[in-house]
Motif scaffolding. Sequence first.
Motif, PDB file in Angstrom:
ATOM      1  N   THR A  80      48.020  32.492  41.139  1.00  0.00           N
ATOM      2  CA  THR A  80      48.268  32.432  42.573  1.00  0.00           C
ATOM      3  C   THR A  80      48.689  33.798  43.106  1.00  0.00           C
ATOM      4  N   ARG A  81      49.481  34.507  42.357  1.00  0.00           N
ATOM      5  CA  ARG A  81      49.938  35.825  42.785  1.00  0.00           C
ATOM      6  C   ARG A  81      48.758  36.796  42.921  1.00  0.00           C
ATOM      7  N   VAL A  82      47.841  36.711  41.985  1.00  0.00           N
ATOM      8  CA  VAL A  82      46.651  37.574  42.049  1.00  0.00           C
ATOM      9  C   VAL A  82      45.849  37.269  43.307  1.00  0.00           C
ATOM     10  N   LYS A  83      45.637  35.986  43.557  1.00  0.00           N
ATOM     11  CA  LYS A  83      44.852  35.586  44.734  1.00  0.00           C
ATOM     12  C   LYS A  83      45.565  35.973  46.032  1.00  0.00           C
ATOM     13  N   LEU A  84      46.891  35.865  46.040  1.00  0.00           N
ATOM     14  CA  LEU A  84      47.653  36.223  47.234  1.00  0.00           C
ATOM     15  C   LEU A  84      47.540  37.728  47.508  1.00  0.00           C
ATOM     16  N   LYS A  85      47.620  38.519  46.463  1.00  0.00           N
ATOM     17  CA  LYS A  85      47.464  39.971  46.627  1.00  0.00           C
ATOM     18  C   LYS A  85      46.076  40.305  47.181  1.00  0.00           C
TER      19      LYS A  85
END
Length: 293
Positions: free
Chosen positions: A98-103
Amino acid sequence: MKLINSFFLFLLCMFAVTSCNNSSNTSDAGSTATASSDSGSVDGFKLGVQMWTFRMFSFTDALNKVDSAGIKNIEAFFGQPLGGDLKGDFGPEMSADTRVKLKELLQSKGISIVAMGVISPNDEAEWIKAFDLAKEFGLSYITAEPKKDQWDMVDSLAGAYGIKVAIHDHPKPSGYWSPDSVLAAIQGHSNIGACADIGHWARSGLDPVDCLKKLDGHLIGAHLKDIVKFDDTKAADTVVSKGVIDFPAVFKEFKRQSFNGAFSIEHESNWYHNLPDVIATKKYFDDEVARLK
């Protein structure tokens, strides 16, 4: 002699052409630097949106609103549902995927998270999770209202992570409603400063300019809001410049202090239809700050 004079004339012309080309390149480089370092700033003041403004919407939808307002910085808050194809809420519990996608989502819109808050972690373990998240997303500071027995620990962590903590002032009866209580926390703690919530000071019956002066040298961030009635902790928000606060004087004081943090618009009113209010606040901010030059 005539041949020599012609030769020197030729060299002089070549030097002039070269100088002009170099001057042009320098100007272009300067323009590029100005554009790339702007990051949504006006005369050195950086404008953002506290995502609490759009708390009735998912993080994804709120980000679209921020983008449509032409603002490039945000202050996130824990617990906002991410929405879109992102699972969970914004906060330390987000998965690695999720963090990757948010970035990627933030990068696609050219928007940066400059801060997050307001948080009040219960213990050191929760603070470490918050700092880890802030470091991963490249935040400049964390907006918080730490417990008094945490000041030393928070200051130490902030120094270790290289991320400042800005103490926020909720209105009475919050423990930090007065600049005096914020100054007490800052004393001896070089990594702790203040997040100046202009509207909340006015709600508590304090003159925002006087508060700013008391915190001179300690301002890290600011929440930009206006209210309809002075000295009323329940006073409603209104569009900045439409309420009781003297914002020209406020901006002048920030300018005097060479403030280089972020002004985060926090509009706690008209919850479902407040994008026009945010846009109006941005226009006022741009116009008013431009007058300070």
